[in-house]
Design a protein around this motif. Structure first.
Motif, PDB file in Angstrom:
ATOM      1  N   MET A  20      32.161  38.168  20.048  1.00 58.56           N
ATOM      2  CA  MET A  20      33.146  38.778  21.109  1.00 58.56           C
ATOM      3  C   MET A  20      32.894  38.576  22.469  1.00 58.56           C
ATOM      4  O   MET A  20      33.532  39.056  23.333  1.00 58.56           O
ATOM      5  N   GLU A  21      31.534  38.255  22.762  1.00 60.73           N
ATOM      6  CA  GLU A  21      31.055  38.237  24.073  1.00 60.73           C
ATOM      7  C   GLU A  21      30.397  37.012  24.304  1.00 60.73           C
ATOM      8  O   GLU A  21      29.922  36.344  23.341  1.00 60.73           O
ATOM      9  N   THR A  22      29.813  36.602  25.208  1.00 59.10           N
ATOM     10  CA  THR A  22      29.277  35.526  25.803  1.00 59.10           C
ATOM     11  C   THR A  22      27.858  35.921  26.525  1.00 59.10           C
ATOM     12  O   THR A  22      27.750  37.248  26.639  1.00 59.10           O
ATOM     13  N   PHE A  23      26.866  35.376  26.627  1.00 59.72           N
ATOM     14  CA  PHE A  23      25.727  35.582  27.245  1.00 59.72           C
ATOM     15  C   PHE A  23      25.011  34.560  28.011  1.00 59.72           C
ATOM     16  O   PHE A  23      25.760  33.363  27.876  1.00 59.72           O
ATOM     17  N   PHE A  24      24.282  34.771  29.028  1.00 60.35           N
ATOM     18  CA  PHE A  24      23.763  33.833  30.025  1.00 60.35           C
ATOM     19  C   PHE A  24      22.252  33.644  29.779  1.00 60.35           C
ATOM     20  O   PHE A  24      21.669  34.548  29.700  1.00 60.35           O
ATOM     21  N   ILE A  25      21.681  32.506  29.800  1.00 59.48           N
ATOM     22  CA  ILE A  25      20.483  32.191  30.070  1.00 59.48           C
ATOM     23  C   ILE A  25      20.333  31.082  31.195  1.00 59.48           C
ATOM     24  O   ILE A  25      20.615  30.244  31.215  1.00 59.48           O
ATOM     25  N   GLY A  26      19.480  31.607  32.167  1.00 58.59           N
ATOM     26  CA  GLY A  26      19.629  30.845  33.411  1.00 58.59           C
ATOM     27  C   GLY A  26      20.959  30.511  34.016  1.00 58.59           C
ATOM     28  O   GLY A  26      21.714  31.394  33.798  1.00 58.59           O
TER      29      GLY A  26
END
Length: 147
Positions: free
Chosen positions: A72-78
């Protein structure tokens, strides 16, 4: 947890799996993570290879994992934003939404009893398979020592 053992395992595994062209992973992170621990215990970056992760960003990623709303969500790496594409019992895969790579980029996240292992790779299905094998080898070593 015996961090000296974890460090030795990482130092043996990372050079053969992460970094230069031809290796299955372009970068990897090992994050201290205890989902059952008190919220005041901050997750930390235990190890990293071919990436300079920001602690605040990693804290947000750990919160994403703890919320367990993976699809349901996104995430960030860099600078990259990822969308989870498949979920399995102790791991999940994600594809990069804002990649400039023609073949794409992805992330695989494996959760052990006390750690999150994050592998970033470039490419599509074949690359994802090679990345999963590399991450699974390290996770198996951790599992034999109950990490």
């Amino acid at each position: 947890m015996d961090w000296s053992v974890v460090r030795r395992l990482w130092e043996k595994w990372a050079p053969s799996a992460v970094g230069s062209s031809g290796q299955p992973l372009k970068a990897a992170l090992l994050i201290n993570y205890d989902p059952t621990g008190p919220s005041r215990l901050v997750s930390t970056i235990a190890e990293q290879e071919s990436i300079k992760a920001d602690p605040i960003e990693i804290s947000e990623f750990v919160s994403f994992v703890k919320r367990n709303k993976l699809q349901m969500e996104t995430f960030f790496i860099g600078p990259n934003e990822y969308l989870v594409s498949s979920i399995h019992e102790s791991w999940f895969c994600a594809r990069c939404l804002n990649t400039s790579m023609q073949a794409g980029e992805g992330a695989i996240v494996i959760q052990t009893s006390a750690l999150l292992l994050v592998g970033l790779y470039e490419g599509s299905i074949g690359s994802a398979s090679r990345a999963m094998v590399a991450l699974d080898q390290f996770a198996a070593q951790l599992g034999r020592r109950n990490f």
